[in-house]
Design a protein around this motif. Structure first.
Motif, PDB file in Angstrom:
ATOM      1  N   SER A 130     -12.274  -6.871   7.934  1.00 25.28           N
ATOM      2  CA  SER A 130     -10.997  -7.001   7.235  1.00 25.28           C
ATOM      3  C   SER A 130     -10.349  -5.629   7.102  1.00 25.28           C
ATOM      4  O   SER A 130     -10.959  -4.604   7.412  1.00 25.28           O
ATOM      5  CB  SER A 130     -11.194  -7.617   5.846  1.00 25.28           C
ATOM      6  OG  SER A 130     -11.782  -6.673   4.962  1.00 25.28           O
TER       7      SER A 130
ATOM      8  N   ASP B 286      -6.723   3.983  -4.678  1.00 26.74           N
ATOM      9  CA  ASP B 286      -7.106   2.579  -4.817  1.00 26.74           C
ATOM     10  C   ASP B 286      -6.041   1.630  -4.277  1.00 26.74           C
ATOM     11  O   ASP B 286      -6.331   0.454  -4.012  1.00 26.74           O
ATOM     12  CB  ASP B 286      -7.384   2.237  -6.285  1.00 26.74           C
ATOM     13  CG  ASP B 286      -8.665   2.883  -6.796  1.00 26.74           C
ATOM     14  OD1 ASP B 286      -9.469   3.322  -5.957  1.00 26.74           O
ATOM     15  OD2 ASP B 286      -8.825   2.962  -8.026  1.00 26.74           O
ATOM     16  N   SER B 287      -4.818   2.131  -4.102  1.00 25.07           N
ATOM     17  CA  SER B 287      -3.725   1.311  -3.579  1.00 25.07           C
ATOM     18  C   SER B 287      -3.274   1.799  -2.208  1.00 25.07           C
ATOM     19  O   SER B 287      -2.137   1.546  -1.798  1.00 25.07           O
ATOM     20  CB  SER B 287      -2.533   1.337  -4.558  1.00 25.07           C
ATOM     21  OG  SER B 287      -2.895   0.825  -5.810  1.00 25.07           O
TER      22      SER B 287
ATOM     23  N   ARG C  70       0.837  -1.197   0.000  1.00 25.42           N
ATOM     24  CA  ARG C  70       0.000   0.000   0.000  1.00 25.42           C
ATOM     25  C   ARG C  70       0.875   1.250   0.000  1.00 25.42           C
ATOM     26  O   ARG C  70       1.938   1.280   0.604  1.00 25.42           O
ATOM     27  CB  ARG C  70      -0.908   0.038   1.229  1.00 25.42           C
ATOM     28  CG  ARG C  70      -1.918  -1.094   1.326  1.00 25.42           C
ATOM     29  CD  ARG C  70      -2.764  -0.911   2.568  1.00 25.42           C
ATOM     30  NE  ARG C  70      -3.594  -2.066   2.889  1.00 25.42           N
ATOM     31  CZ  ARG C  70      -4.867  -2.215   2.531  1.00 25.42           C
ATOM     32  NH1 ARG C  70      -5.450  -1.271   1.805  1.00 25.42           N
ATOM     33  NH2 ARG C  70      -5.546  -3.285   2.881  1.00 25.42           N
TER      34      ARG C  70
ATOM     35  N   ASP D  98      -9.742  -4.204   4.387  1.00 22.16           N
ATOM     36  CA  ASP D  98     -10.165  -3.615   3.117  1.00 22.16           C
ATOM     37  C   ASP D  98     -11.547  -2.986   3.162  1.00 22.16           C
ATOM     38  O   ASP D  98     -11.988  -2.415   2.170  1.00 22.16           O
ATOM     39  CB  ASP D  98     -10.137  -4.683   2.017  1.00 22.16           C
ATOM     40  CG  ASP D  98      -8.737  -5.211   1.771  1.00 22.16           C
ATOM     41  OD1 ASP D  98      -7.803  -4.385   1.725  1.00 22.16           O
ATOM     42  OD2 ASP D  98      -8.577  -6.434   1.649  1.00 22.16           O
ATOM     43  N   GLU D  99     -12.224  -3.072   4.292  1.00 21.19           N
ATOM     44  CA  GLU D  99     -13.588  -2.556   4.364  1.00 21.19           C
ATOM     45  C   GLU D  99     -13.836  -1.824   5.670  1.00 21.19           C
ATOM     46  O   GLU D  99     -13.641  -2.378   6.755  1.00 21.19           O
ATOM     47  CB  GLU D  99     -14.600  -3.699   4.218  1.00 21.19           C
ATOM     48  CG  GLU D  99     -16.040  -3.233   4.163  1.00 21.19           C
ATOM     49  CD  GLU D  99     -17.008  -4.368   3.937  1.00 21.19           C
ATOM     50  OE1 GLU D  99     -18.223  -4.132   4.052  1.00 21.19           O
ATOM     51  OE2 GLU D  99     -16.555  -5.496   3.641  1.00 21.19           O
TER      52      GLU D  99
ATOM     53  N   TRP E 130      -4.749   2.669   2.085  1.00 17.37           N
ATOM     54  CA  TRP E 130      -5.738   2.222   3.051  1.00 17.37           C
ATOM     55  C   TRP E 130      -7.094   2.840   2.699  1.00 17.37           C
ATOM     56  O   TRP E 130      -7.158   4.002   2.275  1.00 17.37           O
ATOM     57  CB  TRP E 130      -5.326   2.630   4.468  1.00 17.37           C
ATOM     58  CG  TRP E 130      -4.188   1.810   4.999  1.00 17.37           C
ATOM     59  CD1 TRP E 130      -2.868   2.128   4.968  1.00 17.37           C
ATOM     60  CD2 TRP E 130      -4.277   0.522   5.620  1.00 17.37           C
ATOM     61  NE1 TRP E 130      -2.122   1.121   5.526  1.00 17.37           N
ATOM     62  CE2 TRP E 130      -2.960   0.117   5.939  1.00 17.37           C
ATOM     63  CE3 TRP E 130      -5.339  -0.325   5.940  1.00 17.37           C
ATOM     64  CZ2 TRP E 130      -2.677  -1.093   6.562  1.00 17.37           C
ATOM     65  CZ3 TRP E 130      -5.062  -1.531   6.560  1.00 17.37           C
ATOM     66  CH2 TRP E 130      -3.743  -1.902   6.866  1.00 17.37           C
ATOM     67  N   PRO E 131      -8.190   2.096   2.842  1.00 17.67           N
ATOM     68  CA  PRO E 131      -9.491   2.596   2.373  1.00 17.67           C
ATOM     69  C   PRO E 131      -9.967   3.867   3.064  1.00 17.67           C
ATOM     70  O   PRO E 131     -10.773   4.610   2.499  1.00 17.67           O
ATOM     71  CB  PRO E 131     -10.443   1.420   2.656  1.00 17.67           C
ATOM     72  CG  PRO E 131      -9.740   0.553   3.636  1.00 17.67           C
ATOM     73  CD  PRO E 131      -8.275   0.720   3.361  1.00 17.67           C
TER      74      PRO E 131
END
Length: 239
Positions: free
Chosen positions: A201, A166-167, A67, A203-204, A169-170
């Motif tokens: 997770s 997009d790459s 990331r 990613d969310e 941390w959300p």
């Protein structure tokens, strides 16, 4: 000073909607009651900005590998006398930058609470976000002469409109624009406080809150002295 507050879940699409009935402190307090706190050692995150560009780095190993992020890491009780000192140490270790321009303010402008309920066994992390805004060409040269790739991080400058969210941390796409917005102001003293819950997770995002603070530099200077430095001292004594 009045604060501008955003509270929502990951299903909400607009980070500009505001709720006035809930404060950051209330949200964080409620999560404290629901979630056991395994880790509260302070962490740091550092960003350098120049002429509509931000310095990011690709994490090459360890937590967050793959990331783009700022530089930073854990406060180390045996090395760091303060949160600020720990941030500068991490910057040096990960980018080889050991001297920031004296004319470019290096301030703490953000504080983020992260709760990870899966892989880190319901841990709570507190991250202090620092920003250095470079406006002078000679100061740019000073940084560029020192900047190098390290074993852990590969640095790269990105234009504000080309940041690779997009790459990253959300949560970054929700608060980094606030950092960029404030960096373009002459005084650069405004900032934010935020809380992000990752229930399943990395990613969310679940629920989160973002709280704009007009006088963030002053607020966080006092709060770092009052809380986290005391925690560092406690860690030292226990070890």
């Amino acid at each position: 000073m009045a604060r501008s507050i955003t509270t929502m879940s990951s299903s909400t699409t607009s980070p500009n909607e505001h709720a006035t009935s809930t404060t950051t402190t209330t949200i964080i307090s409620s999560f404290h009651k629901l979630t056991p706190k395994k880790c509260q050692k302070p962490l740091t995150l550092i960003f350098i900005i120049k002429k509509q560009k931000i310095l990011l780095a690709m994490k090459k190993r360890g937590f967050g590998m793959g990331r783009w992020n700022g530089f930073g890491g854990k406060i180390e009780a045996e090395k760091d006398a303060s949160v600020r000192e720990g941030a500068l140490r991490e910057l040096h270790e990960e980018s080889f930058i050991h001297e920031l321009p004296k004319k470019a303010p290096f301030n703490c402008i953000g504080r983020i609470f992260f709760n990870f309920q899966e892989e880190l066994e319901k841990s709570l992390f507190v991250v202090w976000v620092f920003c250095c805004v470079i406006r002078d060409e000679s100061d740019e040269q000073l940084v560029e002469e020192q900047l190098r790739e390290s074993e852990e991080m590969k640095p790269q400058w990105f234009a504000f409109d080309e940041i690779p969210y997009d790459s990253m941390w959300p949560d970054d796409k929700l608060w980094v624009p606030i950092l960029l917005e404030n960096a373009q102001k002459k005084d650069n003293i405004a900032g934010f406080e935020a809380f992000f819950d990752f229930p399943e997770s990395f990613d969310e995002i679940g629920e989160y809150v973002i709280d704009r603070i007009p006088n963030a530099v002053e607020v966080f200077q006092e709060e770092m002295k009052a809380s986290d430095l005391g925690r560092i001292t406690k860690i030292r004594k226990e070890e």
